[in-house]
Enzyme design. Structure first.
Site, PDB file in Angstrom:
ATOM      1  N   ASN A 131      -5.468  12.351   0.110  1.00  0.00           N
ATOM      2  CA  ASN A 131      -4.604  11.511   0.945  1.00  0.00           C
ATOM      3  C   ASN A 131      -5.487  10.793   1.964  1.00  0.00           C
ATOM      4  O   ASN A 131      -6.715  10.989   1.991  1.00  0.00           O
ATOM      5  CB  ASN A 131      -3.527  12.360   1.628  1.00  0.00           C
ATOM      6  CG  ASN A 131      -2.454  11.501   2.294  1.00  0.00           C
ATOM      7  OD1 ASN A 131      -1.954  10.560   1.682  1.00  0.00           O
ATOM      8  ND2 ASN A 131      -2.120  11.773   3.545  1.00  0.00           N
ATOM      9  N   LYS A 132      -4.870   9.974   2.765  1.00  0.00           N
ATOM     10  CA  LYS A 132      -5.592   9.152   3.738  1.00  0.00           C
ATOM     11  C   LYS A 132      -6.619   9.967   4.520  1.00  0.00           C
ATOM     12  O   LYS A 132      -6.336  11.092   4.931  1.00  0.00           O
ATOM     13  CB  LYS A 132      -4.570   8.510   4.691  1.00  0.00           C
ATOM     14  CG  LYS A 132      -5.135   7.614   5.769  1.00  0.00           C
ATOM     15  CD  LYS A 132      -6.047   6.528   5.235  1.00  0.00           C
ATOM     16  CE  LYS A 132      -5.384   5.657   4.200  1.00  0.00           C
ATOM     17  NZ  LYS A 132      -6.335   4.773   3.481  1.00  0.00           N
ATOM     18  N   ARG A 136       0.857  -1.190   0.000  1.00  0.00           N
ATOM     19  CA  ARG A 136       0.000   0.000   0.000  1.00  0.00           C
ATOM     20  C   ARG A 136       0.888   1.233   0.000  1.00  0.00           C
ATOM     21  O   ARG A 136       2.095   1.147   0.112  1.00  0.00           O
ATOM     22  CB  ARG A 136      -1.007  -0.003   1.165  1.00  0.00           C
ATOM     23  CG  ARG A 136      -0.633  -0.678   2.424  1.00  0.00           C
ATOM     24  CD  ARG A 136       0.198   0.068   3.457  1.00  0.00           C
ATOM     25  NE  ARG A 136      -0.018   1.485   3.505  1.00  0.00           N
ATOM     26  CZ  ARG A 136       0.951   2.369   3.642  1.00  0.00           C
ATOM     27  NH1 ARG A 136       2.230   1.985   3.775  1.00  0.00           N
ATOM     28  NH2 ARG A 136       0.717   3.651   3.663  1.00  0.00           N
ATOM     29  N   GLY A 137       0.219   2.398  -0.165  1.00  0.00           N
ATOM     30  CA  GLY A 137       0.985   3.629  -0.370  1.00  0.00           C
ATOM     31  C   GLY A 137       1.132   3.812  -1.866  1.00  0.00           C
ATOM     32  O   GLY A 137       1.530   2.871  -2.581  1.00  0.00           O
ATOM     33  N   ALA A 138       0.807   5.023  -2.344  1.00  0.00           N
ATOM     34  CA  ALA A 138       0.683   5.231  -3.789  1.00  0.00           C
ATOM     35  C   ALA A 138       1.899   4.761  -4.610  1.00  0.00           C
ATOM     36  O   ALA A 138       1.748   3.960  -5.541  1.00  0.00           O
ATOM     37  CB  ALA A 138       0.350   6.700  -4.062  1.00  0.00           C
ATOM     38  N   GLN A 167      -2.350   2.635   9.838  1.00  0.00           N
ATOM     39  CA  GLN A 167      -1.053   2.692   9.134  1.00  0.00           C
ATOM     40  C   GLN A 167      -0.033   3.503   9.936  1.00  0.00           C
ATOM     41  O   GLN A 167       1.164   3.238   9.868  1.00  0.00           O
ATOM     42  CB  GLN A 167      -1.230   3.310   7.745  1.00  0.00           C
ATOM     43  CG  GLN A 167      -1.946   2.420   6.739  1.00  0.00           C
ATOM     44  CD  GLN A 167      -3.429   2.676   6.706  1.00  0.00           C
ATOM     45  OE1 GLN A 167      -4.029   3.074   7.700  1.00  0.00           O
ATOM     46  NE2 GLN A 167      -4.061   2.453   5.567  1.00  0.00           N
ATOM     47  N   ASP A 216      -2.105  10.561  -2.538  1.00  0.00           N
ATOM     48  CA  ASP A 216      -2.398   9.485  -3.510  1.00  0.00           C
ATOM     49  C   ASP A 216      -2.669  10.027  -4.896  1.00  0.00           C
ATOM     50  O   ASP A 216      -2.493   9.330  -5.894  1.00  0.00           O
ATOM     51  CB  ASP A 216      -3.589   8.661  -3.033  1.00  0.00           C
ATOM     52  CG  ASP A 216      -3.158   7.758  -1.894  1.00  0.00           C
ATOM     53  OD1 ASP A 216      -3.015   8.267  -0.774  1.00  0.00           O
ATOM     54  OD2 ASP A 216      -2.917   6.562  -2.158  1.00  0.00           O
ATOM     55  N   ARG A 240      -7.580  -0.694  -6.827  1.00  0.00           N
ATOM     56  CA  ARG A 240      -7.817   0.452  -5.943  1.00  0.00           C
ATOM     57  C   ARG A 240      -7.938   1.703  -6.827  1.00  0.00           C
ATOM     58  O   ARG A 240      -7.138   1.899  -7.738  1.00  0.00           O
ATOM     59  CB  ARG A 240      -6.657   0.643  -4.938  1.00  0.00           C
ATOM     60  CG  ARG A 240      -6.563  -0.482  -3.908  1.00  0.00           C
ATOM     61  CD  ARG A 240      -5.633  -0.114  -2.765  1.00  0.00           C
ATOM     62  NE  ARG A 240      -6.263   0.785  -1.809  1.00  0.00           N
ATOM     63  CZ  ARG A 240      -5.600   1.363  -0.803  1.00  0.00           C
ATOM     64  NH1 ARG A 240      -4.295   1.154  -0.645  1.00  0.00           N
ATOM     65  NH2 ARG A 240      -6.235   2.159   0.038  1.00  0.00           N
TER      66      ARG A 240
HETATM   67  O1  MRU Z   1      -4.630   3.166   2.093  1.00  0.00           O
HETATM   68  P1  MRU Z   1      -3.150   3.382   2.012  1.00  0.00           P
HETATM   69  O2  MRU Z   1      -2.415   2.863   3.198  1.00  0.00           O
HETATM   70  O3  MRU Z   1      -2.581   2.876   0.711  1.00  0.00           O
HETATM   71  O4  MRU Z   1      -2.986   4.950   2.015  1.00  0.00           O
HETATM   72  C1  MRU Z   1      -1.707   5.501   1.862  1.00  0.00           C
HETATM   73  C2  MRU Z   1      -1.674   6.966   1.969  1.00  0.00           C
HETATM   74  O5  MRU Z   1      -2.669   7.614   2.135  1.00  0.00           O
HETATM   75  C3  MRU Z   1      -0.333   7.617   1.774  1.00  0.00           C
HETATM   76  O6  MRU Z   1      -0.245   8.791   2.522  1.00  0.00           O
HETATM   77  C4  MRU Z   1      -0.140   7.970   0.294  1.00  0.00           C
HETATM   78  O7  MRU Z   1      -0.368   6.848  -0.507  1.00  0.00           O
HETATM   79  C5  MRU Z   1       1.214   8.493   0.007  1.00  0.00           C
HETATM   80  S1  MRU Z   1       2.430   7.235   0.161  1.00  0.00           S
HETATM   81  C6  MRU Z   1       3.930   7.868  -0.200  1.00  0.00           C
END
Ligand code: MRU
Length: 352
Positions: A264-265, A64-66, A213, A254, A107
């Site tokens: 973002n999250k 996970r994470g973009a 996270q 993201d 996703r």
């Molecule tokens: O749902 P996730 O854990 O994939 O969400 C991740 C985030 O929101 C991060 O802040 C974002 O992807 C940037 S990662 C460098």
């Protein structure tokens, strides 16, 4: 410490994070990821090579994470393609596009996912050859995306370091560190750069309900690296700001729209509002691959809705009454007007 969140594993078990002439694309390999759903209790790597397991690893947030999603999908596509049993070039490309579309649907919010898959498909389709040539081009492109991601994180770290001073308090949300990228992270890259430069920072890591996270992943990777990190509940952030503990907020994103609005999250938007109220600078750390100029503003960014069980259960135990309504958007959009600047691989800018 960089935990190699995503890499390529050859059939002989050798790890690769960049294109390498030693790799034979005709011998099927694997995308190798850390299963982040098990952290911090268990550190386990898993090897993936078929469309369904790559799709599910992304969907269930094992990776996970973009940027990490983009790297894993690109390498996953290469692993899947090495196992296609199709006769000719046209059939291979049709299968490639179909698999990429399937992985892309895992996703919706992180634009790096479609960006990486489309880049791999476009590069492969430019190759006029067949068989091993197509597979070679595809694997090289996927590994180039990973290598670029690693370099991009280092550059974001160097650029973000210019905003930091010894003793500062840094607040972050979710995990935009090494576990969210192929390299050392986006939002956490300046923190690691500061540590290398001998600055002592105090990082406040929001726990990041519902999937934690921040509490699980950011706290784990920072503490593994010896960075001073304090976990707080999401609801404590404004109070911690009022107490004067936060000098700067740095988060990832993201997808950033053409006008600078940033998805973002979930929980990021309220942090930006609180930061504005307390006159604390609020930065988004992103590679350019996270900017989606086809989207004029944040209202058009697709927001992932996730299963209600993420909210109604905790530690595997139901915590909500039966038959209640649940709303579980995984991301929110922070308007550009609340964002002080963007820390990118090309520099720190006030607008994108
Ligand atoms: O749902 P996730 O854990 O994939 O969400 C991740 C985030 O929101 C991060 O802040 C974002 O992807 C940037 S990662 C460098």
């Amino acid at each position: 410490m960089r935990p190699d969140t995503v890499l390529w594993r050859s059939a002989e078990g050798v790890a690769y994070t960049a294109p390498d002439p030693a790799l034979n694309p005709l011998v099927p390999g694997f995308v190798d990821i850390i299963d982040q759903t098990l952290l911090p209790g268990e550190f386990k790597r898993i090897l993936l090579s078929d469309p369904q397991t790559v799709y599910e690893a992304i969907k269930r947030l094992a990776v996970r994470g973009a940027p990490a999603i983009g790297c894993a999908a690109a390498l996953g596509l290469a692993a899947c393609a090495q196992r296609f049993s199709v006769p000719g070039r046209e059939e291979f490309l049709a299968c490639l596009y179909q698999t990429a579309a399937y992985l892309e649907s895992s996703r919706p919010t992180a634009v790096n996912l479609s960006w990486a898959l489309r880049r791999c498909c476009a590069k492969t389709s430019e190759c006029a050859g067949g068989g091993s040539e197509l597979l070679g081009v595809l694997l090289n492109e996927a590994l180039a995306i990973l290598a670029e991601d690693i370099a991009m994180c280092d550059a974001i770290g160097r650029n973000g370091l210019t905003l930091l001073k010894d003793g500062m308090g840094v607040l972050t949300h979710c995990n935009a560190g090494a576990l969210a990228t192929g390299g050392c992270g986006t939002a956490l890259a300046p923190v690691y750069a500061a540590q290398k430069a001998g600055l002592r920072l105090h990082v406040y890591s929001d726990e990041t309900r519902p999937l934690l996270q921040g509490a699980r992943l950011t706290a784990w990777e920072l503490s593994q690296s010896g960075v001073d990190v304090t976990t707080i509940c999401d609801s404590m952030a404004a109070q911690v700001m009022r107490e004067g503990r936060v000098d700067i907020v740095i988060v990832g994103a993201d997808r950033v729209a053409a006008n600078g609005d940033a998805a973002n999250k979930i929980g990021t938007y309220q942090l930006a509002i609180a930061a504005k109220y307390h006159r604390i600078p609020f930065y988004i750390a992103i590679p350019f691959s996270t900017i989606d100029r086809s989207i004029p503003d944040g209202s058009a960014i697709p927001i992932e809705q996730r299963d209600e069980s993420e909210i109604t259960t905790f530690n595997g135990r139901r915590i909500s009454p039966q038959n209640i309504k649940v709303y579980n958007p995984a991301f929110d959009v922070t308007p550009a007007s609340l964002i002080t600047g963007y820390i990118t691989e090309k520099g720190v800018v006030s607008a994108i």
